[in-house]
Write a protein that holds these residues in place. Sequence first.
Motif, short mmCIF file in Angstrom:
data_model
loop_
_atom_site.label_atom_id
_atom_site.label_comp_id
_atom_site.label_asym_id
_atom_site.label_seq_id
_atom_site.Cartn_x
_atom_site.Cartn_y
_atom_site.Cartn_z
N TYR A 127 0.78 -1.19 0.06
CA TYR A 127 0.00 0.10 -0.06
C TYR A 127 1.08 1.52 -0.06
O TYR A 127 0.77 2.34 -0.71
CB TYR A 127 -0.70 0.12 1.11
N PHE A 130 2.17 1.84 -3.48
CA PHE A 130 1.13 2.04 -4.53
C PHE A 130 0.84 3.58 -4.10
O PHE A 130 0.54 4.32 -5.18
CB PHE A 130 -0.09 1.36 -3.90
N SER A 218 -2.77 -4.14 -6.36
CA SER A 218 -1.60 -2.87 -6.01
C SER A 218 -0.49 -2.64 -6.95
O SER A 218 -0.31 -1.51 -7.51
CB SER A 218 -1.25 -2.67 -4.64
N TYR A 219 -0.02 -4.05 -7.21
CA TYR A 219 1.10 -4.03 -8.37
C TYR A 219 0.52 -3.69 -9.67
O TYR A 219 1.12 -3.00 -10.39
CB TYR A 219 1.58 -5.17 -8.39
#
Length: 303
Positions: A127, A130, A218-219
């Motif tokens: 996170y 991100f 997120s990736y």
Amino acid sequence: MSSVNVSFSQNISIVHPQYFFIIGLSGIPHSTYYYIFLFMIYFVTIFGNSVVLLVIALHQSLHSPKYIGVFNLALADIGETNALIPNMMRTFLFDSQYISYNACLANMFFVFIFSSLQSVTLLVLAYDHFIAICLPLRYHAIVNNTSMVLVFPAIWAFNSSMVALMVSLITQLSICESNIIQSYFCDHGPVYSGIKVIVGFVITSLYLNTPMVIIFLSYLGIFLALSRITTWERRLKALKTFVSHLLLVGIYFFPICFTYLAQLLHALTPNARVISTSLAYVVPPMLNPIIYVLNTAEIKILL
């Protein structure tokens, strides 16, 4: 046959064995070499993660959200390693395969709590990356030391409560069939007996599948953001900021997923299952500090 403790309440008897036998490593050929390897892993893990903890704690420049997460990951690595390897070494050094009922519950609790903390910490670090890459202008407003200091105690409290609840279910079950555990620690499967499928599903969903899916998403967002960067130089610079975390995620999740998948397909012998599962849990904590030292310029400069 082992003796049992029997408690009676409202005409309902709950039978608990006084001890369990952990025999997962007993049938491995040339097990002496494996135990020596485990001792080496233990030494490197404790030393490497202790160095990371000291460096982060002693240097003000590392008191940032990212390194608060790395600090928490190092704590979880040390905790899980101490929950697993010393018990395995005790079996080897003293030829003692039994563990008392209460000690088994305690071992199960600490293994699950620190393993779950590793998984959730990797999720928090994902996170962090991100937000840093996809929302760079809002990063310091969303992610800061105060938020991280509040998040991780909350994670510890939540994980401890959930794992304690799962482990406490055992005290409400009678274990009459067998007190032999075909694993390398007090695993939930052999102990939970009839409800092991439900408990196993809850544990893997909460602390393995869910974090892995969220990290993957997120990736995906990160790679989409990188694709919009016009120059390769800026794209590679942004990519380098989370390459170490990408390695940590791969080292933690891939071996565990591979092992569980192989078990579902019955592609592993009992000895191979024990060895692969134990390595999947003890090797990542050893590699985590090495990866951060080698791939993080801030730590390499301080060392």
